[in-house]
Design a protein around this motif. Sequence first.
Motif, PDB file in Angstrom:
ATOM      1  N   SER A 190     -94.761 -60.162 -35.540  1.00  0.00           N
ATOM      2  CA  SER A 190     -94.784 -59.794 -36.948  1.00  0.00           C
ATOM      3  C   SER A 190     -95.549 -60.872 -37.709  1.00  0.00           C
ATOM      4  CB  SER A 190     -93.365 -59.651 -37.491  1.00  0.00           C
ATOM      5  OG  SER A 190     -92.634 -60.841 -37.286  1.00  0.00           O
ATOM      6  N   PHE A 191     -95.946 -60.588 -38.933  1.00  0.00           N
ATOM      7  CA  PHE A 191     -96.741 -61.552 -39.689  1.00  0.00           C
ATOM      8  C   PHE A 191     -96.566 -61.276 -41.177  1.00  0.00           C
ATOM      9  CE2 PHE A 191     -99.341 -57.844 -38.982  1.00  0.00           C
ATOM     10  CZ  PHE A 191     -99.992 -57.650 -40.194  1.00  0.00           C
TER      11      PHE A 191
ATOM     12  N   ARG B  42     -93.120 -66.640 -36.003  1.00  0.00           N
ATOM     13  CA  ARG B  42     -91.909 -65.833 -35.860  1.00  0.00           C
ATOM     14  C   ARG B  42     -92.207 -64.485 -35.224  1.00  0.00           C
ATOM     15  NH1 ARG B  42     -90.964 -69.295 -39.763  1.00  0.00           N
ATOM     16  NH2 ARG B  42     -88.847 -69.971 -40.190  1.00  0.00           N
ATOM     17  N   THR B  43     -91.383 -64.151 -34.274  1.00  0.00           N
ATOM     18  CA  THR B  43     -91.427 -62.798 -33.737  1.00  0.00           C
ATOM     19  C   THR B  43     -90.450 -61.967 -34.550  1.00  0.00           C
ATOM     20  OG1 THR B  43     -89.631 -63.217 -32.198  1.00  0.00           O
ATOM     21  CG2 THR B  43     -91.847 -63.673 -31.413  1.00  0.00           C
ATOM     22  N   ALA B  44     -90.490 -60.681 -34.356  1.00  0.00           N
ATOM     23  CA  ALA B  44     -89.484 -59.838 -34.990  1.00  0.00           C
ATOM     24  C   ALA B  44     -88.116 -60.212 -34.437  1.00  0.00           C
ATOM     25  CB  ALA B  44     -89.790 -58.363 -34.725  1.00  0.00           C
ATOM     26  N   GLN B  45     -87.082 -59.922 -35.216  1.00  0.00           N
ATOM     27  CA  GLN B  45     -85.759 -60.386 -34.846  1.00  0.00           C
ATOM     28  C   GLN B  45     -85.292 -59.845 -33.501  1.00  0.00           C
ATOM     29  OE1 GLN B  45     -83.346 -59.283 -38.169  1.00  0.00           O
ATOM     30  NE2 GLN B  45     -83.891 -61.074 -39.371  1.00  0.00           N
ATOM     31  N   GLN B  46     -85.661 -58.625 -33.186  1.00  0.00           N
ATOM     32  CA  GLN B  46     -85.124 -58.029 -31.972  1.00  0.00           C
ATOM     33  C   GLN B  46     -85.692 -58.650 -30.703  1.00  0.00           C
ATOM     34  OE1 GLN B  46     -85.456 -53.790 -32.013  1.00  0.00           O
ATOM     35  NE2 GLN B  46     -83.583 -53.549 -33.191  1.00  0.00           N
ATOM     36  N   GLU B  47     -86.843 -59.308 -30.780  1.00  0.00           N
ATOM     37  CA  GLU B  47     -87.458 -59.791 -29.549  1.00  0.00           C
ATOM     38  C   GLU B  47     -86.568 -60.797 -28.845  1.00  0.00           C
ATOM     39  OE1 GLU B  47     -91.523 -62.009 -28.030  1.00  0.00           O
ATOM     40  OE2 GLU B  47     -91.544 -60.823 -29.875  1.00  0.00           O
ATOM     41  N   ASP B  48     -85.894 -61.665 -29.601  1.00  0.00           N
ATOM     42  CA  ASP B  48     -85.046 -62.686 -28.994  1.00  0.00           C
ATOM     43  C   ASP B  48     -83.566 -62.390 -29.159  1.00  0.00           C
ATOM     44  OD1 ASP B  48     -86.888 -64.528 -27.860  1.00  0.00           O
ATOM     45  OD2 ASP B  48     -87.457 -65.122 -29.880  1.00  0.00           O
ATOM     46  N   ALA B  49     -83.210 -61.234 -29.703  1.00  0.00           N
ATOM     47  CA  ALA B  49     -81.801 -60.922 -29.909  1.00  0.00           C
ATOM     48  C   ALA B  49     -81.140 -60.531 -28.598  1.00  0.00           C
ATOM     49  CB  ALA B  49     -81.657 -59.779 -30.918  1.00  0.00           C
TER      50      ALA B  49
ATOM     51  N   GLN C 299     -94.225 -51.572 -31.673  1.00  0.00           N
ATOM     52  CA  GLN C 299     -95.246 -51.685 -32.716  1.00  0.00           C
ATOM     53  C   GLN C 299     -94.666 -51.365 -34.088  1.00  0.00           C
ATOM     54  OE1 GLN C 299     -98.401 -52.968 -32.249  1.00  0.00           O
ATOM     55  NE2 GLN C 299     -97.478 -53.442 -30.253  1.00  0.00           N
ATOM     56  N   ALA C 300     -93.747 -50.416 -34.151  1.00  0.00           N
ATOM     57  CA  ALA C 300     -93.087 -50.133 -35.428  1.00  0.00           C
ATOM     58  C   ALA C 300     -92.239 -51.316 -35.872  1.00  0.00           C
ATOM     59  CB  ALA C 300     -92.225 -48.879 -35.288  1.00  0.00           C
ATOM     60  N   MET C 301     -91.574 -51.944 -34.911  1.00  0.00           N
ATOM     61  CA  MET C 301     -90.696 -53.061 -35.236  1.00  0.00           C
ATOM     62  C   MET C 301     -91.473 -54.229 -35.838  1.00  0.00           C
ATOM     63  SD  MET C 301     -88.157 -55.136 -32.684  1.00  0.00           S
ATOM     64  CE  MET C 301     -89.489 -56.100 -31.968  1.00  0.00           C
ATOM     65  N   VAL C 302     -92.575 -54.615 -35.212  1.00  0.00           N
ATOM     66  CA  VAL C 302     -93.337 -55.750 -35.732  1.00  0.00           C
ATOM     67  C   VAL C 302     -94.236 -55.343 -36.890  1.00  0.00           C
ATOM     68  CG1 VAL C 302     -93.273 -57.038 -33.579  1.00  0.00           C
ATOM     69  CG2 VAL C 302     -95.151 -55.440 -33.971  1.00  0.00           C
ATOM     70  N   GLY C 303     -94.370 -54.056 -37.088  1.00  0.00           N
ATOM     71  CA  GLY C 303     -95.245 -53.578 -38.153  1.00  0.00           C
ATOM     72  C   GLY C 303     -94.536 -53.245 -39.442  1.00  0.00           C
ATOM     73  N   GLY C 304     -93.265 -53.613 -39.554  1.00  0.00           N
ATOM     74  CA  GLY C 304     -92.581 -53.409 -40.829  1.00  0.00           C
ATOM     75  C   GLY C 304     -91.255 -52.699 -40.747  1.00  0.00           C
ATOM     76  N   GLN C 305     -90.799 -52.340 -39.531  1.00  0.00           N
ATOM     77  CA  GLN C 305     -89.487 -51.700 -39.377  1.00  0.00           C
ATOM     78  C   GLN C 305     -88.620 -52.550 -38.441  1.00  0.00           C
ATOM     79  OE1 GLN C 305     -89.741 -47.370 -38.560  1.00  0.00           O
ATOM     80  NE2 GLN C 305     -91.956 -47.576 -38.875  1.00  0.00           N
ATOM     81  N   PRO C 306     -88.199 -53.726 -38.867  1.00  0.00           N
ATOM     82  CA  PRO C 306     -87.540 -54.668 -37.956  1.00  0.00           C
ATOM     83  C   PRO C 306     -86.209 -54.193 -37.407  1.00  0.00           C
ATOM     84  CG  PRO C 306     -87.393 -55.442 -40.222  1.00  0.00           C
ATOM     85  CD  PRO C 306     -88.347 -54.290 -40.221  1.00  0.00           C
TER      86      PRO C 306
END
Length: 819
Positions: free
Chosen positions: A19-20, A396-403, A90-97
């Motif tokens: 994400s960015f 930072r990655t999206a929250q789910q990547e390391d959850a 792609q949805a997660m990092v693109g604005g739907q975390p």
Amino acid sequence: MSGSPKTSPLVPRRLLAKSFHGPRDAPPDHALLTQHSRDVVQACRALSRVAGPAALQAAGLPEGMLDRFTRALCADGWMQDIGKANEHFQAMVGGQPEITQLLRHEAISGLLVWQYAPLRAWLDTLGEDLTLALWGAVGHHRKFDEFLEPALVAPSTIYTAHEDFKAILDGMAEDLGLGPPPRIERHLVLGRARVGAYDFDVSRDLQAMQEAFMDHEVAFTEEGTRRLLALIKAFGIAADVTASALPRRVATSEPVEFDRFIEEQLTIGLGVEDLRRLVRHWAWNHAAPPDAERDEAQLPPGFVVRPFQEKVASSTSRLTLAEAGCGSGKSLAAYLWAEQWCARLHERSEQPMRMFFCLPTTGTTTEHFKDYALEAGVDAALAHGRARIDLRTIARTAQQEDATETASHAQAALAAERAKVEALSLWDVPLAVCTADTVLGLMPNALRAICALPAIVQSCIVFDEIHAFDEQLFGHLLMFLKTFPNLPVLLMTASLPEVRRRALAEVRTDLVIVPGPAELEALPRYELQRAEDDEAVWSAVTTHVEGGGKVLWVRNQVASANETYREGRRRLPGAAVEVYHSRFRYKDRSRRHRRVVDHFKGGRGGTLLVATQVAEMSLDLSADLLITDVAPVPSLIQRLGRLNRRADPTRPPDPKPAYVCAPKNGSKPYGDEELRAGWAWVDTLRALGRSLSQRDLAAHFTAGAAGPGIDIEAAEKDAFFVGVPGHSGVWRTRPGTTRGEGYTANVVLEADVRRYRDETGKDEPDRDWLREHEVAIPIKNEMFGWNRIRGVPSAPSDAVAYDYNEETYEGTGAEWREK
């Protein structure tokens, strides 16, 4: 896998890895899947070049294996994130975390490589290295085993026909010397439960892959092969973290020089003169004549290295055990030992050499760092969970990547980010003073330890106070020693049960034991007594304090310590009466720690310190009178080590009294059997009818603790880093636990958070503020429903009381309110 996929969603113009912040249509290149994949592989290759030879050497693997290691590691890097090219990620990092993914991206990577025939046929040319690389890739977030299952959500399209996906395969082919990759002309679909409707039936194909991995474990019965796999996994994780953690080109287009960064960070080491300077600095601070003119170019006048210390330093074995009582000079011996190893390794051109000095608790770690490394002119770091870290901002990655699957996304992402930052902070530190978890956390796949592995394998390592390791941590120590037989390791302890000594010898036949100095070990120090009468004990305390003596009273429970502290203040008005335990905010405990040590070391008259078992290792002080609750034998030996601690055979002092009491409020935190063993040990020593030496304490402990041996087979299964086929590790990658379960949890006080918000106008404090204000309290179920501040529970004022005066520094800390 047949049938036509359903209509794909709107295909993103560029595939993302992270994400960015910024406009959605202009992602920075570090957030792109193509660039991140190249970055990871570049980091893999650099790590292998710089630290790979040391890793193979440490693990007892042949140096000729380096080319294979490098190729499998780079293949791991290429495979890690191809599964991110899916609709849900792609949805997660693109604005739907908060979107729920059908399957974790690394598992999708595995399905593409292992189950999709065109890619599998292309990659089979890697031979056995395909298995090494893929098992590293699917485990690079430490969340892959037979228990991983897909979620009950809609199908997900994998963008295999995307130009970015094709570019990754092209890069992989060129880098690994493979033939042209297959061209996948359409996107694939991952779904479940509808036969023929999807390219991947996620439940069936995931299970088939897991079962194939289980069948393939038979090829990894030889431990050397499993060590190679473990190194590939760990270096692959470290490479991924490095590719995410470096300062990125957000406002510029300048590339990050991973080779240069890794070279600069991981070629830092200690020189012989660095360690000599540290020893000289300590000697001038602790053993110089008061009238001597300070000259740190040499040792102070009259300072002599003890024969015991010389024996430790001169040990050429890769595994040495220094078993000597308190006050024998083990810590200084450790630095002299490191100096000798530094000289040996430099003679062999084995550069660089680092040092990890590992202790059981944060208190001992901080105190040791202050005494030995802080001002010695050597680059050093204090590395434990509350050491202040000021590093590069991690991408930072999206929250789910390391959850995790069970923790909240925000809490898990924060913990993962913190571990990554703290791990990379060790790369450019030649001397790390740390808790044992920093190194031994490698065995249960703790992220911080895994990321620190490239530094660890270049080090000589000291583990101090190993008698204080619980059964699980000691098991991890055994497996670490077995996994890395060529790392120079020094173990230190006041006394060790025979069962643990035998276990060390079983996993390492090169173990050399250096006993403590006979003249110091045999010096009568203690008069051991049972305390049958409270008033008699208080009479002894009063006499010593009023006579200017230093008294240490150790209770097993915080409530008992606070009760005794209050009684001491009532009985000894005007005297220095302190209480020290873990239920203070960290910043308050640090201040209390400093004041307690100063009272004992300075000439401030009589002092009574009431403490819990944190005094066993966290406080370097010498008392004239010890009062202690009965406890397990190792704890009693440690507590007695705070009595008459500065005894010197050249000027033998009188033995000092120690009273052993029955606990006031039950056996917790110990078991009844442990306390019965403690009483039996006390009575055996008292039956000798004379003053006691440290040799007496150790001899009667080790003789009475011969019992059953350590379960090495269980320790191997718990060491997930290498693991045992059919049980743990190998293709499975999950984190375990470094220590046995504790009884407390860290919280912040709701009142402190409210004060922070009022004073700063900010809603959420930073990490360093949290660590300064954390306080440990006993775990109760109700705390799991509290609000959380960056993942830390916030204790309501009506649930937890905190007694501490910011002006006088007096108080008893935190406790649950009675309801």
